[in-house]
Design a protein around this motif. Structure first.
Motif, PDB file in Angstrom:
ATOM      1  N   LEU A 244    -108.395   3.973 -16.766  1.00 42.99           N
ATOM      2  CA  LEU A 244    -108.232   4.037 -15.315  1.00 42.99           C
ATOM      3  C   LEU A 244    -107.701   2.722 -14.747  1.00 42.99           C
ATOM      4  N   ARG A 245    -107.973   1.617 -15.417  1.00 42.54           N
ATOM      5  CA  ARG A 245    -107.415   0.333 -15.000  1.00 42.54           C
ATOM      6  C   ARG A 245    -105.937   0.230 -15.371  1.00 42.54           C
ATOM      7  N   ALA A 246    -105.571   0.901 -16.463  1.00 42.08           N
ATOM      8  CA  ALA A 246    -104.191   0.804 -16.949  1.00 42.08           C
ATOM      9  C   ALA A 246    -103.226   1.690 -16.172  1.00 42.08           C
ATOM     10  N   PRO A 249    -100.899   4.313  -9.850  1.00 41.11           N
ATOM     11  CA  PRO A 249    -101.144   5.368  -8.858  1.00 41.11           C
ATOM     12  C   PRO A 249    -100.206   6.554  -9.104  1.00 41.11           C
ATOM     13  N   GLY A 250    -100.789   7.756  -9.122  1.00 43.47           N
ATOM     14  CA  GLY A 250    -100.006   8.951  -9.390  1.00 43.47           C
ATOM     15  C   GLY A 250     -99.803   9.238 -10.857  1.00 43.47           C
ATOM     16  N   GLY A 251    -100.364   8.392 -11.729  1.00 39.66           N
ATOM     17  CA  GLY A 251    -100.186   8.579 -13.161  1.00 39.66           C
ATOM     18  C   GLY A 251    -101.138   9.599 -13.748  1.00 39.66           C
ATOM     19  N   THR A 252    -101.016   9.805 -15.056  1.00 37.53           N
ATOM     20  CA  THR A 252    -101.787  10.838 -15.756  1.00 37.53           C
ATOM     21  C   THR A 252    -102.542  10.248 -16.934  1.00 37.53           C
ATOM     22  N   ASN A 274    -106.294   6.496  -6.151  1.00 34.97           N
ATOM     23  CA  ASN A 274    -104.996   6.271  -6.777  1.00 34.97           C
ATOM     24  C   ASN A 274    -104.279   7.574  -7.148  1.00 34.97           C
ATOM     25  N   GLN A 275    -104.872   8.698  -6.744  1.00 37.64           N
ATOM     26  CA  GLN A 275    -104.291  10.014  -7.011  1.00 37.64           C
ATOM     27  C   GLN A 275    -103.913  10.173  -8.488  1.00 37.64           C
TER      28      GLN A 275
END
Length: 335
Positions: A244-246, A249-252, A274-275
């Motif tokens: 989650l740190r890596a 925003p909008g990533g998977t 961060n969606q």
């Protein structure tokens, strides 16, 4: 009469080589002479009783295997005698969205697995394998390769120029590295071994991080590229926070493994604010397998096989996988 490895009690010490009378194929079925089978972490959990304590026994383990079709039943047209095919992980899931009845019928538990010299299977649950691959290489495709493909392509839609972070150098992670490279993505690889990280660089890794030396490897990955587009999350409980740190925003985050456990407190605000999409991946369907094989053929991709064990040494193959010493896949040659 042929042989298979089977267990009727949980524990690797109860995995025994037994004689079986594999039936002739009925309507819609094929009979295979199994050439090779490959191990996944799931298989070690299944034999240990930690995956599904209610799984029917006795059970032949291993979901992944490749073989030659030696007989076909009435009505079979998808494959013919002499074809080399791999068994699919979910033989009833042909395409489309998952349905409970389709994804609960999985090979290697509760359905009989591929650690056998012969197998009679539904013709709908096999796929022809790329001709340029050897048997040991082709045996690695059904779970590890398809999981990586489903994560990056079927569900992830990764495109050229994006960044993918893969954890470790096991089967799924190495396939994600190889597939990411042919998709044109920049792939960052983590490992506790500098030697394995060097091997990952040879396969085309954009960057590497030793997570034992860098406990904030998720932050480091993010800083390298301004946040990664896609994370292949194989660790589970103890690595998800770093993922989650890596991720940008909008990533998977494709959640595909539970190597470090199944339960952990999750900072939900990092997902919400961060969606971020956290996508569970249960290997994939047959249509995805066939699409992946076309890509493997087009790019002449060669799976990374760390070691091949003789059929009679199957328990040693389990122990080797559990040691974590492997880079890529561990295979058992059945013939």
């Amino acid at each position: 009469m042929s042989r298979a490895w089977s267990f009727d009690e949980f524990g690797l010490e109860h995995l025994k080589l037994v004689d079986v009378d594999e039936p002739a194929p009925g309507p819609g079925q094929v009979k295979l002479r199994v050439k090779a089978a490959s191990l996944n972490f799931r298989d070690t959990l299944m034999v240990a009783g930690k995956y599904d304590p209610r799984v029917p026994r006795p059970l032949v383990p291993l979901s992944d295997g490749v073989g030659e079709v030696v007989a076909v039943g009435e009505g079979v047209e998808r494959v013919a005698v002499g074809d080399r095919v791999a068994a699919t992980f979910t033989p009833k899931w042909i395409a489309g969205p998952p349905e409970r009845a389709l994804i609960r019928a999985t090979r290697g538990g509760p359905l009989p697995g591929m650690l056998a010299e012969e197998r009679t299977l539904s013709a709908e649950g096999v796929v022809k394998v790329p001709a340029h691959l050897g048997d040991a290489e082709a045996a690695t495709l059904p779970c590890a390769a398809l999981t990586a493909w489903s994560s990056l392509v079927t569900e992830g839609g990764v495109t050229a120029g994006q960044t993918v972070l893969v954890q470790g150098t096991g089967g799924v992670s190495i396939f994600a590295l190889q597939l990411g490279v042919i998709l044109g993505a920049r792939v960052i690889v983590t490992s506790s071994s500098d030697e394995k990280l060097a091997q990952a660089k040879e396969l085309g890794a954009f960057a590497t991080i030793n997570y034992r030396e860098d406990e904030s490897w998720g932050k480091t990955a993010a800083e390298l590229v301004g946040g990664v587009d896609h994370v292949i999350e194989v660790g589970g409980a103890k690595t998800l926070e770093q993922s989650l740190r890596a991720v940008k925003p909008g990533g998977t985050i494709s959640l595909i493994g539970i190597l470090s456990g199944t339960t952990a407190p999750i900072p939900l605000t990092k997902i919400l604010m961060n969606q971020v999409r956290v996508q569970g991946i249960l290997v994939g369907h047959r249509a995805g397998f066939e699409a992946m094989n076309r890509a493997v053929e087009a790019h002449a991709l060669k799976p990374v096989v760390d070691r091949v064990f003789p059929f009679e040494e199957a328990p040693e193959a389990f122990r080797y996988l559990q040691s974590g010493a492997h880079f890529g896949k561990v295979v058992i040659a059945t013939s």
